[in-house]
Motif scaffolding. Sequence first.
Motif, mmCIF file in Angstrom:
data_model
loop_
_atom_site.group_PDB
_atom_site.id
_atom_site.type_symbol
_atom_site.label_atom_id
_atom_site.label_comp_id
_atom_site.label_asym_id
_atom_site.label_seq_id
_atom_site.Cartn_x
_atom_site.Cartn_y
_atom_site.Cartn_z
ATOM 1 N N ALA A 175 -0.668 -2.750 17.075
ATOM 2 C CA ALA A 175 0.418 -3.504 17.712
ATOM 3 C C ALA A 175 1.014 -4.515 16.729
ATOM 4 N N VAL A 176 0.156 -5.183 15.955
ATOM 5 C CA VAL A 176 0.635 -6.123 14.933
ATOM 6 C C VAL A 176 0.767 -5.337 13.630
ATOM 7 N N ASP A 177 1.986 -5.332 13.057
ATOM 8 C CA ASP A 177 2.198 -4.497 11.868
ATOM 9 C C ASP A 177 3.432 -4.979 11.111
ATOM 10 N N MET A 178 3.320 -6.190 10.529
ATOM 11 C CA MET A 178 4.513 -6.747 9.891
ATOM 12 C C MET A 178 4.466 -6.740 8.366
ATOM 13 N N HIS A 179 3.264 -6.608 7.803
ATOM 14 C CA HIS A 179 3.209 -6.699 6.342
ATOM 15 C C HIS A 179 1.925 -6.064 5.823
ATOM 16 N N ALA A 180 2.077 -5.010 5.025
ATOM 17 C CA ALA A 180 0.946 -4.301 4.425
ATOM 18 C C ALA A 180 0.046 -3.646 5.469
ATOM 19 N N GLY A 181 0.585 -3.467 6.682
ATOM 20 C CA GLY A 181 -0.184 -2.854 7.762
ATOM 21 C C GLY A 181 0.009 -1.339 7.825
ATOM 22 N N GLU A 182 -0.071 -0.821 9.040
ATOM 23 C CA GLU A 182 -0.030 0.630 9.265
ATOM 24 C C GLU A 182 1.233 1.274 8.667
ATOM 25 N N SER A 183 2.374 0.672 8.968
ATOM 26 C CA SER A 183 3.640 1.265 8.546
ATOM 27 C C SER A 183 3.826 1.192 7.019
ATOM 28 N N GLU A 184 3.670 0.007 6.478
ATOM 29 C CA GLU A 184 3.931 -0.156 5.048
ATOM 30 C C GLU A 184 2.910 0.605 4.187
ATOM 31 N N THR A 185 1.666 0.608 4.624
ATOM 32 C CA THR A 185 0.642 1.352 3.879
ATOM 33 C C THR A 185 0.940 2.855 3.947
ATOM 34 N N SER A 186 1.410 3.323 5.111
ATOM 35 C CA SER A 186 1.768 4.741 5.254
ATOM 36 C C SER A 186 2.895 5.109 4.291
ATOM 37 N N LYS A 187 3.883 4.222 4.173
ATOM 38 C CA LYS A 187 5.019 4.500 3.283
ATOM 39 C C LYS A 187 4.558 4.559 1.820
ATOM 40 N N MET A 188 3.623 3.669 1.484
ATOM 41 C CA MET A 188 3.117 3.696 0.104
ATOM 42 C C MET A 188 2.325 4.971 -0.177
ATOM 43 N N LEU A 189 1.743 5.563 0.868
ATOM 44 C CA LEU A 189 1.025 6.835 0.673
ATOM 45 C C LEU A 189 1.996 7.933 0.244
ATOM 46 N N ILE A 190 3.300 7.724 0.522
ATOM 47 C CA ILE A 190 4.316 8.698 0.105
ATOM 48 C C ILE A 190 4.876 8.336 -1.280
ATOM 49 N N SER A 191 5.259 7.060 -1.456
ATOM 50 C CA SER A 191 5.936 6.698 -2.716
ATOM 51 C C SER A 191 4.966 6.537 -3.888
ATOM 52 N N SER A 192 3.808 5.958 -3.635
ATOM 53 C CA SER A 192 2.882 5.639 -4.731
ATOM 54 C C SER A 192 1.425 5.771 -4.295
ATOM 55 N N PRO A 193 0.999 6.967 -3.886
ATOM 56 C CA PRO A 193 -0.356 7.116 -3.324
ATOM 57 C C PRO A 193 -1.469 6.644 -4.254
ATOM 58 N N ASN A 194 -1.252 6.748 -5.559
ATOM 59 C CA ASN A 194 -2.304 6.351 -6.502
ATOM 60 C C ASN A 194 -2.557 4.850 -6.516
ATOM 61 N N LEU A 195 -1.629 4.071 -5.954
ATOM 62 C CA LEU A 195 -1.753 2.609 -5.996
ATOM 63 C C LEU A 195 -2.291 2.032 -4.691
ATOM 64 N N VAL A 196 -2.617 2.906 -3.742
ATOM 65 C CA VAL A 196 -3.139 2.441 -2.450
ATOM 66 C C VAL A 196 -4.671 2.436 -2.495
ATOM 67 N N HIS A 197 -5.267 1.251 -2.293
ATOM 68 C CA HIS A 197 -6.732 1.127 -2.276
ATOM 69 C C HIS A 197 -7.187 1.080 -0.821
ATOM 70 N N ILE A 198 -7.200 2.241 -0.188
ATOM 71 C CA ILE A 198 -7.426 2.298 1.259
ATOM 72 C C ILE A 198 -8.819 1.750 1.625
ATOM 73 N N ASP A 199 -9.769 1.809 0.692
ATOM 74 C CA ASP A 199 -11.123 1.295 0.949
ATOM 75 C C ASP A 199 -11.175 -0.233 1.000
ATOM 76 N N ARG A 200 -10.078 -0.895 0.613
ATOM 77 C CA ARG A 200 -10.095 -2.371 0.598
ATOM 78 C C ARG A 200 -9.363 -2.993 1.792
ATOM 79 N N THR A 201 -8.832 -2.158 2.688
ATOM 80 C CA THR A 201 -7.964 -2.676 3.761
ATOM 81 C C THR A 201 -8.626 -3.747 4.621
ATOM 82 N N ASN A 202 -9.947 -3.681 4.772
ATOM 83 C CA ASN A 202 -10.622 -4.626 5.667
ATOM 84 C C ASN A 202 -11.302 -5.785 4.938
#
Length: 287
Positions: A175-202
């Motif tokens: 529900a809360v998704d304004m910065h570096a959340g679900e939406s923005e992280t998803s978009k980065m998975l398309i533009s720059s997947p190598n730069l997403v550290h999904i293991d660090r999200t929490n």
Amino acid sequence: MRAGWIALFVLLFISPGWAQTKLSVHWEELTAADFQSAIEQSKGTCLLPFGILEKHGPHLPLGTDLLDVRYVALNAAQQEYALVFPQYYFGQIFEAKHQPGTVAYSARLQLDLLQETTDEMARNGCQKIIIVNGHGGNEHLLPFFAQSQLEKPHDYVVYVMGIVASPGGPAKKTAVDMHAGESETSKMLISSPNLVHIDRTNQESGADQARLKLPDTLYTGIWWYASFPNHYSGDGAAATRELGEFEMKAWQDAIVTAIRAVKSDDESLKLQNEFFERAGHPLDTKQ
Ligand SMILES: [Zn+2]
């Protein structure tokens, strides 16, 4: 018959159309001569994708907004030809000055640099400039900049394309998704997947800390820090490629639509010229 074959050979291999290579949409990749052709081909329509350098949660790179906006702008310009200005990230980001890696130029410089940039683009033939915004913190700056183009005469038009909302698509989990959340992280998975550290999200909290209790009618600059001091809003772990693909496609489509509309817009500049002519002698304006 033989003449026919020769004609076909000339048509296929010697005619200038065949020899012509496809023009790059990247301003910085063109030669001076190709730049002239690019201005012609784009009908003077140029994009200025506008990013920022700021923290994006514990898991995304500082240049997230710049990387995403350039990804969609470059793809859109390839679909509907427009010239794309090089990396630009000199926007409003005072609210992240307490975080490492933030580059926050003064308010005055932001406006001066943007004005001189669009002036220089126009001097080089970009009569129609679409600023494509990729950063939420620019959403107040850019309409103000566009409005301030009426301060004094310009022989070009600035169009601002704000952050594009993309309703529909895959259901969102957070529900809360304004910065570096679900939406923005998803978009980065398309533009720059190598730069997403999904293991660090929490590693940090992206929850709203709700430290200010004010009515919605009041705006104050510290509101963002009050809610999201980690410069993280939402949960990047909820990201999916499916959502990223949907949102990036919607954004790209919206830019293509904007480029086409701007290319065929002959009214804005005409009205702007009429306005400036009349603004020079307002007492002659019929009441
Ligand atoms: Zn961002």
